[in-house]
Design a protein around this motif. Structure first.
Motif, PDB file in Angstrom:
ATOM      1  N   PHE A 168       0.818  -1.206   0.000  1.00 52.50           N
ATOM      2  CA  PHE A 168       0.000   0.000   0.000  1.00 52.50           C
ATOM      3  C   PHE A 168       0.858   1.266   0.000  1.00 52.50           C
ATOM      4  O   PHE A 168       0.552   2.224  -0.699  1.00 52.50           O
ATOM      5  N   ALA A 169       1.922   1.273   0.804  1.00 53.04           N
ATOM      6  CA  ALA A 169       2.747   2.480   0.903  1.00 53.04           C
ATOM      7  C   ALA A 169       3.574   2.709  -0.353  1.00 53.04           C
ATOM      8  O   ALA A 169       3.912   3.854  -0.672  1.00 53.04           O
ATOM      9  N   SER A 170       3.895   1.645  -1.075  1.00 58.74           N
ATOM     10  CA  SER A 170       4.766   1.755  -2.248  1.00 58.74           C
ATOM     11  C   SER A 170       3.984   2.012  -3.531  1.00 58.74           C
ATOM     12  O   SER A 170       4.606   2.241  -4.579  1.00 58.74           O
ATOM     13  N   ASN A 171       2.670   1.962  -3.479  1.00 59.62           N
ATOM     14  CA  ASN A 171       1.849   2.118  -4.678  1.00 59.62           C
ATOM     15  C   ASN A 171       0.685   3.049  -4.373  1.00 59.62           C
ATOM     16  O   ASN A 171      -0.441   2.608  -4.151  1.00 59.62           O
ATOM     17  N   LYS A 172       0.954   4.339  -4.354  1.00 60.66           N
ATOM     18  CA  LYS A 172      -0.080   5.301  -3.981  1.00 60.66           C
ATOM     19  C   LYS A 172       0.049   6.546  -4.823  1.00 60.66           C
ATOM     20  O   LYS A 172       1.136   7.114  -4.947  1.00 60.66           O
ATOM     21  N   GLY A 173      -1.054   6.942  -5.409  1.00 65.03           N
ATOM     22  CA  GLY A 173      -1.051   8.161  -6.190  1.00 65.03           C
ATOM     23  C   GLY A 173      -1.341   9.390  -5.358  1.00 65.03           C
ATOM     24  O   GLY A 173      -1.675   9.298  -4.170  1.00 65.03           O
ATOM     25  N   ASP A 174      -1.245  10.557  -6.007  1.00 67.03           N
ATOM     26  CA  ASP A 174      -1.543  11.795  -5.282  1.00 67.03           C
ATOM     27  C   ASP A 174      -2.990  12.251  -5.468  1.00 67.03           C
ATOM     28  O   ASP A 174      -3.418  13.220  -4.848  1.00 67.03           O
ATOM     29  N   THR A 175      -3.733  11.542  -6.327  1.00 65.77           N
ATOM     30  CA  THR A 175      -5.143  11.870  -6.546  1.00 65.77           C
ATOM     31  C   THR A 175      -5.973  10.590  -6.504  1.00 65.77           C
ATOM     32  O   THR A 175      -5.631   9.597  -7.162  1.00 65.77           O
ATOM     33  N   ILE A 176      -7.031  10.595  -5.697  1.00 66.47           N
ATOM     34  CA  ILE A 176      -7.955   9.466  -5.639  1.00 66.47           C
ATOM     35  C   ILE A 176      -8.991   9.626  -6.750  1.00 66.47           C
ATOM     36  O   ILE A 176      -9.586  10.695  -6.904  1.00 66.47           O
ATOM     37  N   LEU A 177      -9.201   8.566  -7.531  1.00 61.29           N
ATOM     38  CA  LEU A 177     -10.033   8.641  -8.731  1.00 61.29           C
ATOM     39  C   LEU A 177     -11.397   7.985  -8.522  1.00 61.29           C
ATOM     40  O   LEU A 177     -11.521   7.003  -7.779  1.00 61.29           O
ATOM     41  N   PRO A 227     -17.768  -8.922  -1.279  1.00 63.21           N
ATOM     42  CA  PRO A 227     -16.538  -9.119  -0.510  1.00 63.21           C
ATOM     43  C   PRO A 227     -15.304  -8.449  -1.103  1.00 63.21           C
ATOM     44  O   PRO A 227     -14.249  -8.446  -0.503  1.00 63.21           O
ATOM     45  N   VAL A 228     -15.456  -7.888  -2.345  1.00 61.06           N
ATOM     46  CA  VAL A 228     -14.338  -7.192  -2.975  1.00 61.06           C
ATOM     47  C   VAL A 228     -14.424  -5.701  -2.651  1.00 61.06           C
ATOM     48  O   VAL A 228     -15.497  -5.093  -2.750  1.00 61.06           O
ATOM     49  N   TYR A 229     -13.287  -5.138  -2.274  1.00 64.48           N
ATOM     50  CA  TYR A 229     -13.182  -3.712  -1.953  1.00 64.48           C
ATOM     51  C   TYR A 229     -12.070  -3.116  -2.809  1.00 64.48           C
ATOM     52  O   TYR A 229     -11.100  -3.807  -3.145  1.00 64.48           O
ATOM     53  N   TRP A 230     -12.178  -1.822  -3.130  1.00 63.23           N
ATOM     54  CA  TRP A 230     -11.212  -1.229  -4.049  1.00 63.23           C
ATOM     55  C   TRP A 230     -11.059   0.268  -3.816  1.00 63.23           C
ATOM     56  O   TRP A 230     -11.924   0.934  -3.250  1.00 63.23           O
ATOM     57  N   VAL A 231      -9.928   0.773  -4.303  1.00 69.39           N
ATOM     58  CA  VAL A 231      -9.684   2.208  -4.388  1.00 69.39           C
ATOM     59  C   VAL A 231      -8.677   2.428  -5.502  1.00 69.39           C
ATOM     60  O   VAL A 231      -7.766   1.620  -5.695  1.00 69.39           O
ATOM     61  N   ALA A 232      -8.862   3.511  -6.253  1.00 69.23           N
ATOM     62  CA  ALA A 232      -7.958   3.838  -7.368  1.00 69.23           C
ATOM     63  C   ALA A 232      -7.346   5.209  -7.157  1.00 69.23           C
ATOM     64  O   ALA A 232      -7.973   6.117  -6.588  1.00 69.23           O
ATOM     65  N   SER A 233      -6.111   5.347  -7.633  1.00 68.91           N
ATOM     66  CA  SER A 233      -5.418   6.631  -7.544  1.00 68.91           C
ATOM     67  C   SER A 233      -4.468   6.764  -8.719  1.00 68.91           C
ATOM     68  O   SER A 233      -4.217   5.804  -9.457  1.00 68.91           O
ATOM     69  N   LYS A 234      -3.930   7.964  -8.893  1.00 69.02           N
ATOM     70  CA  LYS A 234      -2.948   8.173  -9.951  1.00 69.02           C
ATOM     71  C   LYS A 234      -1.975   9.265  -9.562  1.00 69.02           C
ATOM     72  O   LYS A 234      -2.268  10.133  -8.736  1.00 69.02           O
ATOM     73  N   THR A 235      -0.800   9.197 -10.156  1.00 69.94           N
ATOM     74  CA  THR A 235       0.170  10.282 -10.155  1.00 69.94           C
ATOM     75  C   THR A 235       0.664  10.416 -11.583  1.00 69.94           C
ATOM     76  O   THR A 235       1.287   9.484 -12.116  1.00 69.94           O
ATOM     77  N   GLY A 236       0.365  11.530 -12.223  1.00 66.37           N
ATOM     78  CA  GLY A 236       0.732  11.686 -13.616  1.00 66.37           C
ATOM     79  C   GLY A 236       0.066  10.624 -14.467  1.00 66.37           C
ATOM     80  O   GLY A 236      -1.156  10.473 -14.458  1.00 66.37           O
ATOM     81  N   SER A 237       0.878   9.853 -15.208  1.00 63.81           N
ATOM     82  CA  SER A 237       0.334   8.803 -16.068  1.00 63.81           C
ATOM     83  C   SER A 237       0.352   7.434 -15.401  1.00 63.81           C
ATOM     84  O   SER A 237       0.027   6.430 -16.034  1.00 63.81           O
ATOM     85  N   TYR A 282      -1.160   4.793 -12.776  1.00 65.56           N
ATOM     86  CA  TYR A 282      -2.436   4.503 -12.121  1.00 65.56           C
ATOM     87  C   TYR A 282      -2.270   3.317 -11.182  1.00 65.56           C
ATOM     88  O   TYR A 282      -1.553   2.358 -11.485  1.00 65.56           O
ATOM     89  N   TYR A 283      -2.977   3.385 -10.059  1.00 62.30           N
ATOM     90  CA  TYR A 283      -2.923   2.318  -9.060  1.00 62.30           C
ATOM     91  C   TYR A 283      -4.346   1.902  -8.699  1.00 62.30           C
ATOM     92  O   TYR A 283      -5.223   2.753  -8.482  1.00 62.30           O
ATOM     93  N   LEU A 284      -4.565   0.604  -8.624  1.00 65.10           N
ATOM     94  CA  LEU A 284      -5.833   0.085  -8.143  1.00 65.10           C
ATOM     95  C   LEU A 284      -5.547  -0.929  -7.047  1.00 65.10           C
ATOM     96  O   LEU A 284      -4.886  -1.941  -7.289  1.00 65.10           O
TER      97      LEU A 284
END
Length: 650
Positions: free
Chosen positions: A546-555, A565-575, A577-579
């Motif tokens: 989690f700490a190594s794969n985090k964007g500066d904007t939550i999408l 039972p599946v949970y998710w969050v997406a983010s990005k920094t520049g180009s 993207y992290y899910l």
């Protein structure tokens, strides 16, 4: 039950609103109700919109602590590099712990010959008449001493008439094998203590049951005695720091990529009594001038890991320091009003030590201690858990006293209140103050808190200063993290990250443990005195992912179903993207992901049986990384039960 519009109210521009509405429109239940269907979950990650995410979201909390009067050894005997136990006879409870005679000698703790005003006793080695061979004493460390094959630094203070050779060895306690053998020539007198320093090479051994020996020519001392004090032995330290962190243990933490460090605790700062609180000014300067103290858990802290060492640690790992200051609450007494004012002044002296120009009294002291430039500290927490142990009633006034003093002189500092109980906080709470929540929960209870921050006011920032899934059930005992628990932590962290416009920081706790002593659960990783003993837990891998794969904007994420039972969050920094995904359930789940415009990246996955985890010396479950390519930006992810995953693509 609230209407759909009310369920999503209060989220305004937050990504939580977009996700909540998506869930409602898809006919999903509330976030704590799980969908048991194995129909594929379809997620489309929007490329724009959303809200800013805190750059400090994932950090670590350090606490010198024990549980049930049994040591964990996170500082002394842990991440601090010095490996000899009871080396300065600090505290009141250890006596001759870790010491043993070598040869025909008598040893005792000698309070009549203090090494310094701070180190108030030494080890007397009494040599009987007629001794002709080398004699001395041993120190067995913290259930042994690691011998890594590297060059070690050693120092000790000595008093008594002796001119000749001192022999230092590292020896297997049971095997008798010698892994280091080093001579140095000394000249000592009985008028004062003299410090001697040396370096020597070691031969690697995978075993940890080793001890350090100091011996001398007994024929030169027969019928008399010598005194030794503040013995220190350092394997290589992180970044080569003097009086630094043990390199292997610190490097393992650095790989988590934490964004901040909360220190010095925790309960560690409070003290059993006012006078035994953590005192910043007794943890700085030469170690021989640090008295240490009896801790809140009835064993001594040497404070060799002190204020400056914490700050060097932060700088060397590129972490933001989050420093706690004493708020007037100890376990024995609570000071407020005029009685607290001298301690407010002490806190301001600490601030001057951190920030003052070298022309100031405490700024000059900082420079003398090796740091000319001011320390960069932007986060200060006032106290620890002041809503507990009788602190609630007076905390609003105590907080305001310290807040005003610090904020008036250093307005750039962000202040953190030590809890989130509004009945024990000032009303109104000053603008921009962060509240601190501590949560240790069972797995299902963490999942129920997934949407804890969805409808929180967006003008009140939060830190989750301690969290971790605990398992203390009778049938399983106190155990290490296991997949269900670590997966529940991931679900809760996804909930925090979705709301990381207001959740500014979070710290898993505690950090580490020594296997040789009864443990608290959870911890991130453990070790003992064997050099290759460091063992991560499944929660370590979750935190690292989690700490190594985090964007500066939550999408925003458009979904075909609600959470669970599946949970998710997406983010990005520049180009990039992290899910992040978690499957908190007993069935395999397929997740179809669309991130338009992306082509290539990696998938990190952690999965295992519900009650299985990594255990000391036995890593059975760890992150598996797979390269991914899809020219259309469409990805299919198969998630085993109780799995945590991160998709990172660009």
């Amino acid at each position: 039950m609230k209407s759909d519009s009310v369920k999503c109210a209060g989220l305004a521009t937050s990504i939580a609103l977009a996700t909540c509405l998506t869930s409602v429109l898809a006919g999903g239940n509330s976030s704590t109700e799980r969908n048991s269907s194995t129909v594929p979950v379809s997620l489309t990650v929007a490329r724009e919109g959303g809200n800013e995410s805190s750059p400090l979201l994932y950090g670590v909390m350090f606490e010198v602590m024990i549980t049930n009067l049994t040591k964990i050894f996170q500082g002394d005997g842990g991440i601090h590099g010095q490996v000899l136990q009871n080396n300065g006879f600090q505290g009141t409870s250890l006596g001759l712990t870790a010491y043993a005679p070598v040869g025909d000698v008598n040893i005792f703790q000698d309070t009549s010959k203090p090494v310094s005003k701070a180190i108030t006793s030494s080890l007397n080695v009494e040599v009987p008449d007629g001794v002709t061979n080398y004699v001395g004493f041993a120190n067995t460390g913290y259930n042994g001493i690691p011998v890594t094959g590297a060059t070690y630094n050693c120092s000790f203070w000595m008093m008594g008439n002796y001119s000749g050779t001192i022999n230092l060895q590292l020896v297997g306690s049971h095997s008798g094998s010698v892994y280091a053998d080093h001579n140095l020539t000394v000249k000592s007198t009985d008028s004062k203590f003299t410090e001697f320093k040396t370096r020597f090479n070691t031969t690697y051994t995978p075993k940890g049951d080793n001890e350090w020996h100091l011996t001398f020519d007994g024929s030169k001392v027969a019928g008399s005695s010598l005194n030794f004090g503040l013995i220190q032995l350092f394997p290589p330290t992180f970044k080569g720091r003097e009086n630094g962190l043990r390199d292997d243990i610190a490097t393992f933490l650095d790989e988590v990529n934490p964004a901040f460090l909360r220190f010095p605790g925790g309960n560690n700062i409070e003290g059993l009594q006012v006078d035994s609180r953590w005192k910043w000014n007794t943890t700085i300067g030469p170690v021989v001038e640090r008295p240490g103290r009896e801790s809140d858990w009835f064993y001594p802290n040497t404070d060799a890991l002190g204020l400056d060492e914490y700050l060097w640690w932060c700088e060397d790992m590129n972490m933001a320091p989050l420093l706690a200051v004493w708020s007037g609450k100890s376990y024995g007494d609570i000071l407020s009003g005029p009685d607290l004012e001298p301690f407010v002044e002490d806190t301001m002296n600490e601030m001057e030590y951190l920030f003052g120009d070298p022309s100031t009294h405490y700024g000059k002291l900082r420079a003398q201690n090796g740091r000319k430039d001011p320390w960069k500290v932007d986060l200060i927490e006032i106290g620890n858990e002041d809503d507990l142990t009788g602190g609630c009633e007076t905390y609003p006034d105590r907080f305001n006293q310290l807040y005003k003093a610090i904020h008036d002189k250093y307005p750039h500092i962000t202040i953190i209140a030590s809890h989130g109980n509004y009945s024990c906080l000032p009303s109104p709470l000053p603008k921009d103050v962060i509240i601190d929540l501590h949560l240790y929960r069972a797995p299902d209870d963490f999942v129920k808190l997934f949407d804890q921050f969805d409808n929180q006011p967006r003008n009140q920032s939060v830190m989750v200063g301690e969290f971790g899934c605990r398992n203390t059930t009778a049938e399983r005992g106190v155990s290490w993290p296991y997949m269900q628990g670590s997966c529940s932590e991931a679900v809760y962290m996804i909930g925090m990250e979705r709301n990381s416009d207001i959740v500014k920081m979070a710290t898993y706790a505690p950090l580490i443990q020594h296997f040789g002593f009864d443990n608290w659960t959870p911890t991130l990783y453990g070790f003992d005195s064997a050099p290759d003993s460091i063992t991560p837990t499944v929660s370590y891998f979750v935190q690292k992912m989690f700490a190594s794969n985090k964007g500066d904007t939550i999408l925003p994420v458009h979904s075909s179903t609600g959470f669970g039972p599946v949970y998710w969050v997406a983010s990005k920094t520049g180009s990039q993207y992290y899910l992040k995904l978690a499957n908190y359930g007993p069935e395999q789940q397929t997740v179809k992901v669309s991130i338009p415009g992306t082509k290539t990246g990696k998938l990190e996955m952690l999965a295992g049986p519900k009650y299985q985890g990594d255990t000391p010396y036995n890593v059975q479950i760890q992150t598996v990384t797979t390269s991914i390519f899809n020219g259309q930006g469409n990805y299919s992810i198969s998630m085993d039960p109780w799995a945590v995953a991160v998709l990172a693509v660009s």
